[in-house]
Write a protein that holds these residues in place. Sequence first.
Motif, PDB file in Angstrom:
ATOM      1  N   PHE A  55       6.721 -40.309  -5.152  1.00 45.67           N
ATOM      2  CA  PHE A  55       5.716 -40.340  -4.089  1.00 45.67           C
ATOM      3  C   PHE A  55       6.169 -39.416  -2.974  1.00 45.67           C
ATOM      4  CE2 PHE A  55       3.890 -41.875  -0.141  1.00 45.67           C
ATOM      5  CZ  PHE A  55       2.548 -42.008  -0.470  1.00 45.67           C
ATOM      6  N   ALA A  98      -5.526 -43.975   2.373  1.00 46.12           N
ATOM      7  CA  ALA A  98      -5.451 -43.460   0.999  1.00 46.12           C
ATOM      8  C   ALA A  98      -3.997 -43.320   0.554  1.00 46.12           C
ATOM      9  CB  ALA A  98      -6.181 -42.129   0.883  1.00 46.12           C
ATOM     10  N   LEU A  99      -3.156 -42.791   1.435  1.00 43.35           N
ATOM     11  CA  LEU A  99      -1.740 -42.645   1.097  1.00 43.35           C
ATOM     12  C   LEU A  99      -1.068 -44.005   0.955  1.00 43.35           C
ATOM     13  CD1 LEU A  99      -0.798 -39.637   3.405  1.00 43.35           C
ATOM     14  CD2 LEU A  99      -0.953 -39.621   0.902  1.00 43.35           C
ATOM     15  N   ASP A 100      -1.429 -44.950   1.815  1.00 46.95           N
ATOM     16  CA  ASP A 100      -0.862 -46.296   1.733  1.00 46.95           C
ATOM     17  C   ASP A 100      -1.243 -46.956   0.415  1.00 46.95           C
ATOM     18  OD1 ASP A 100       0.637 -48.502   2.866  1.00 46.95           O
ATOM     19  OD2 ASP A 100      -1.292 -49.509   3.136  1.00 46.95           O
ATOM     20  N   LYS A 101      -2.483 -46.767  -0.008  1.00 49.12           N
ATOM     21  CA  LYS A 101      -2.933 -47.324  -1.292  1.00 49.12           C
ATOM     22  C   LYS A 101      -2.124 -46.719  -2.441  1.00 49.12           C
ATOM     23  CE  LYS A 101      -7.131 -48.035  -4.027  1.00 49.12           C
ATOM     24  NZ  LYS A 101      -7.015 -47.294  -5.266  1.00 49.12           N
ATOM     25  N   GLN A 102      -1.942 -45.398  -2.426  1.00 49.80           N
ATOM     26  CA  GLN A 102      -1.146 -44.739  -3.475  1.00 49.80           C
ATOM     27  C   GLN A 102       0.286 -45.265  -3.474  1.00 49.80           C
ATOM     28  OE1 GLN A 102      -1.351 -40.537  -2.727  1.00 49.80           O
ATOM     29  NE2 GLN A 102      -3.546 -40.421  -3.165  1.00 49.80           N
ATOM     30  N   PHE A 103       0.870 -45.398  -2.276  1.00 45.43           N
ATOM     31  CA  PHE A 103       2.243 -45.887  -2.151  1.00 45.43           C
ATOM     32  C   PHE A 103       2.366 -47.303  -2.719  1.00 45.43           C
ATOM     33  CE2 PHE A 103       5.560 -48.103   0.302  1.00 45.43           C
ATOM     34  CZ  PHE A 103       6.656 -47.315  -0.037  1.00 45.43           C
ATOM     35  N   LYS A 104       1.416 -48.167  -2.379  1.00 45.85           N
ATOM     36  CA  LYS A 104       1.459 -49.550  -2.877  1.00 45.85           C
ATOM     37  C   LYS A 104       1.325 -49.597  -4.401  1.00 45.85           C
ATOM     38  CE  LYS A 104       0.105 -51.770   1.372  1.00 45.85           C
ATOM     39  NZ  LYS A 104      -0.978 -52.260   2.206  1.00 45.85           N
ATOM     40  N   GLU A 105       0.548 -48.693  -4.968  1.00 42.00           N
ATOM     41  CA  GLU A 105       0.433 -48.607  -6.425  1.00 42.00           C
ATOM     42  C   GLU A 105       1.758 -48.184  -7.053  1.00 42.00           C
ATOM     43  OE1 GLU A 105      -2.880 -45.949  -6.954  1.00 42.00           O
ATOM     44  OE2 GLU A 105      -4.351 -47.522  -6.492  1.00 42.00           O
ATOM     45  N   VAL A 106       2.448 -47.250  -6.401  1.00 40.79           N
ATOM     46  CA  VAL A 106       3.764 -46.807  -6.879  1.00 40.79           C
ATOM     47  C   VAL A 106       4.758 -47.960  -6.822  1.00 40.79           C
ATOM     48  CG1 VAL A 106       5.737 -45.343  -6.248  1.00 40.79           C
ATOM     49  CG2 VAL A 106       3.453 -44.345  -6.432  1.00 40.79           C
TER      50      VAL A 106
END
Length: 187
Positions: free
Chosen positions: A152, A171-179
Motif C-alpha cells: 500500500f 477512498a485511500l482509507d477504504k483501500q488501506f482497510k482492505e489491505v
Amino acid sequence: MKDYSNLSQNNMKIIAFGASGSKKSINKEFAAYAARQFSDAEIEILDLNSYKLPLFTVDLESETGFPDDVKIFVKKLGEADLFVISLAEHNGSYTALFKNLFDWASRLKMKMFEGKKMLLLSTSPGQRGGSGVMAAATIRFPKHGADIIATFSLPVFRENFDSARGILNEALDKQFKEVIALVKSKF
C-alpha cells in the motif's frame, strides 16, 4: 518456514519500521500506525538510527567482519511473525541509511526475512507516494526471503494522514482497510 496455521493475532509478533533515518520520519509514523491495526499482536517499532554502521564495502567486511548492530538487527528480524515496513524514497530508491543496513544484513544472512510474511508500505510528501522504491522492494525483498502479502502506498502524506485520525481520504482509507483485512486473513 514458519507454520502460520495456528497463529492468531493475539500471539503474533510484529516488527515494524520506517526505512528512513529522519528523526521525524513519516514512514516510521505510517509503519507504526499500520502495525497498531493488529490490536492483539505484540508490536515492536524499530528506529533504524539505533543501528550505527560504517558504510558497507566488501573490503571492510573482510577486514573487520560484521558489526554487532548488524547481528542485532538480523536477530531482531528472526523474532517477527509479520514485518510492517514503510519505505521512504530518495531519488527513486531506498534511503542511504536503509540501503546500508540492508547491504550489511543481507551479507550476514542472505534470506534475512526468513520466508516470513510482510506488509510493505510507502509514503511520501508527493503524489507518487514512494512508488519508485516500492517497485524496487517488491522485486528485491522476496529474494531475501520476504513473503509480501500486500502493499500500500499513501501519497501526499500530510494531506492524507493525521496522527490522531489516521488516513483522511475516504477512498485511500477504504483501500488501506482492505489491505489490513487481507493481511489479517493470513494469520
